[in-house]
Every structure is written in C-alpha cells, then in structure tokens.
Design an enzyme around this catalytic site. Structure first.
Site, PDB file in Angstrom:
ATOM      1  N   THR A  14       0.813  -1.395   0.045  1.00 27.99           N
ATOM      2  CA  THR A  14      -0.102  -0.122  -0.241  1.00 27.99           C
ATOM      3  C   THR A  14       0.929   1.362  -0.066  1.00 27.99           C
ATOM      4  O   THR A  14       0.485   2.330  -0.678  1.00 27.99           O
ATOM      5  CB  THR A  14      -1.031  -0.034   1.174  1.00 27.99           C
ATOM      6  N   THR A  90       1.503  -4.135   4.516  1.00 29.68           N
ATOM      7  CA  THR A  90       1.439  -4.480   5.882  1.00 29.68           C
ATOM      8  C   THR A  90       0.728  -5.799   6.307  1.00 29.68           C
ATOM      9  O   THR A  90       1.227  -6.263   7.404  1.00 29.68           O
ATOM     10  CB  THR A  90       0.546  -3.220   6.495  1.00 29.68           C
ATOM     11  N   ASP A  91       0.123  -6.587   5.023  1.00 27.89           N
ATOM     12  CA  ASP A  91      -0.368  -7.947   5.700  1.00 27.89           C
ATOM     13  C   ASP A  91       0.638  -8.775   5.937  1.00 27.89           C
ATOM     14  O   ASP A  91       0.459  -9.775   6.835  1.00 27.89           O
ATOM     15  CB  ASP A  91      -1.085  -8.120   4.171  1.00 27.89           C
TER      16      ASP A  91
END
Length: 322
Positions: A14, A90-91
């Site tokens: 992202t 971030t996942d």
C-alpha cells in the site's frame, strides 16, 4: 557531519500504491510513487535505492524474503552502509521482518515500514513512515537491536510486533510488551533493548510448513491431510494456554509417528502457551505426546521460525525455548 548512507529497498504494498479516482480501488501503478519521493529525502541521508520486486504483501513468500536477505548481505559486504530501510505491504510485514531478524547477522539497524493509506489518499502515512524509518536507521542507538518495525511514530521489535487492525494507521502493536522506542520531531528515543538475539545461516527455502487454527469441535481431518500432503512441519494456534479438542489426538499421533514436528502456540494474542492441563487434549497431555510449545510467538512467526529451523537443521524443541 558526513551523512549516513542508508540502503532503501522498495518491495511494494500500500505504501507504493495509489487509489483509483473512479473506482476507489487501491492498486499498484506503473511507477512506484515512492521513487520520486525518495529523492526528496536526501537531506536525511545518502540513499542507495533498490527495487527488486513490486508486490502486494499477500504475494510475498519466503522466497522473496530470502531475496531481501541476499540483497542486504550483498550491500553489507560491498557498501559502507549505516543501515537498511525496507518498504513493505502491511499484511505480511511482520513475517518478513521476523524472517530477516533470524537470518541476517549484522549490528546495523534494519527497519521495515509500510503504510495503511495509499500514496494519494487523504492522510497518507507512507512518506511520513519512510522518513521516520530513515531517521531510525541512521540512529546510533538503533544498533544491535535486531530488525525493527517503524510506523506511526513507534519502534517495535520484529519478534513482538503484529498487525492488530485491518485499516487503522496505529495497527502495528506489540501485545504484552509495547514499543521499545518512539520517533519524535526532535529525535529517536529508545526505552527498552531486546535481551535475546538469534541467528540461523539460511541459504535456501525448500521445506513446507503450514499453520492451522484450533476451534471448538475440531477433529483430526486437517491433521491427517497435513500428513498426506507431505508437509515438513505444522504450527497449531491452540486454545487458551495450549489445549486442543480430544478429537484431534489421533491426528496428532499420526503426525508424530511420521516425525513431522508440531509446534503449538496460543490463538490468544496475549500470554504464552504452556503445558498446564492434564486432561485429554490438554497442554500436558500434548507435550507428553511430543508436541513442542513455543515461547510466546504468534502463529505466523512460529511458522517462519519452524521453517528456518528445519532448513538449517536445528533442534526444533530447543530453538522454540529461546
């Protein structure tokens, strides 16, 4: 004073995506928006920038993590760098950070960062987190603390940090322990130092390790399937302090008979799995059967550690007590 030289590795996520004005979908663009912005950060440090791939973090596998390890080690060998910053989705950020924490041997700061809002959204946090991470990686006090995760003005260890919210910018937290430092306008402040450092000399990824979560009424079906699918190891997020429903016992036996290591963590995000209960499926019963209890890791990080331990031929029970 001479500027620090910081290796910046962009991997995607992202932090390097944009929101489509027509559909609202957040997705990668032809040009990484951080590439231009990175040039604006030269007042902070001399930057050496690499972009080995441009992937959303659900696309990241241990093979990409190994590639990052190799890039860092290559630059440590040939460049006089002072630290490393990695931008990442971030996942799976915490898994990459922990993988590098276990496999890269250096006193220099390695910082992993990301963003919860894409580059053109209102309140985008990517550039701010990147600036904070470069400041931390340039900081003398950040040495010898292992891989760090920096977002939202906080500094966390790779071992303890986890993503706790699907969309909030303060998603990264360290349950039980909290951050070890903060980033302020005037400086980088540390108030804790990790007590343990681990290193495993990893050169390849060929093992298969899976992760499953226990639930009320669980039986042995998934455990039998894991044995049939030739997995080399399994991590189970168990109930409470480290317990499983009694219907899983036959599946546990089947895996141990095949010498497939089973590592147990708790599905609770606070506390440590321990061999306390003596009933069928209780922690003491499971440990007596050969199940290995992890010393406080969450499921996804225990999987990373088991994978690395198997690849480097470690004593699995011993490394999970560190």
């Amino acid at each position: 004073m001479e500027k620090k030289k910081i290796l910046v590795i962009h991997t995607g996520g992202t932090i390097s995506m944009s929101e489509d004005a027509a559909t609202g979908a957040v997705k990668p663009t032809d040009n990484n928006p951080l590439t231009e912005k990175t040039k604006e950060l030269l007042s902070l440090a001399e930057l050496l920038v690499e972009e080995p791939f441009h992937l959303p973090s659900p696309h990241i596998t241990p093979r990409e993590m190994l590639k990052l390890k190799e890039i860092i080690e290559k630059n440590l060998a040939k460049e006089k760098i002072s630290g490393v910053v990695i931008t990442h989705g971030t996942d799976t950020l915490e898994e990459t950070a922990y993988f590098l924490d276990l496999t890269v041997k250096t006193p220099l700061p390695i910082v992993v960062t990301g963003a919860m809002r894409s580059s053109n959204e209102i309140g985008s946090d990517g550039l701010y987190n990147l600036i904070s991470s470069i400041r931390v990686a340039s900081c003398e006090e950040a040495k010898d603390k292992g891989v760090l995760v920096v977002l939202n003005d906080e500094i966390h260890t790779a071992e303890n940090v986890t993503k706790t919210h699907t969309s909030n910018v303060s998603t990264f937290q360290s349950p039980q322990y909290g951050p070890i430092g903060i980033v302020t306008k005037r400086g980088v402040l540390f108030h804790n130092t990790p007590t343990n450092r681990e290193y495993y000399p990893l050169n390849a990824i060929v093992k298969k390790v899976t992760l499953i979560k226990a639930f009320a009424g669980m039986d042995s079906s998934l455990l039998y399937a894991i044995g049939d699918l030739d997995f080399d190891g399994v991590v189970i997020e168990a109930l409470g302090q480290g317990n499983l429903p009694p219907a899983t016992i036959e599946g546990i036996k089947a895996l141990t008979e095949k010498n497939i290591p089973i590592v147990l963590v708790s599905r609770c995000f606070n506390g440590i799995a321990q061999d306390v209960y003596g009933y069928d499926g209780g922690g003491k019963h499971l440990k007596d059967m050969g199940v290995i209890f992890s010393n406080g890791l969450n499921g996804q990080k225990a999987r990373i550690k088991l994978l690395i331990g198997l690849e480097t031929q470690q004593n699995i029970e011993e490394i999970f007590q560190i």
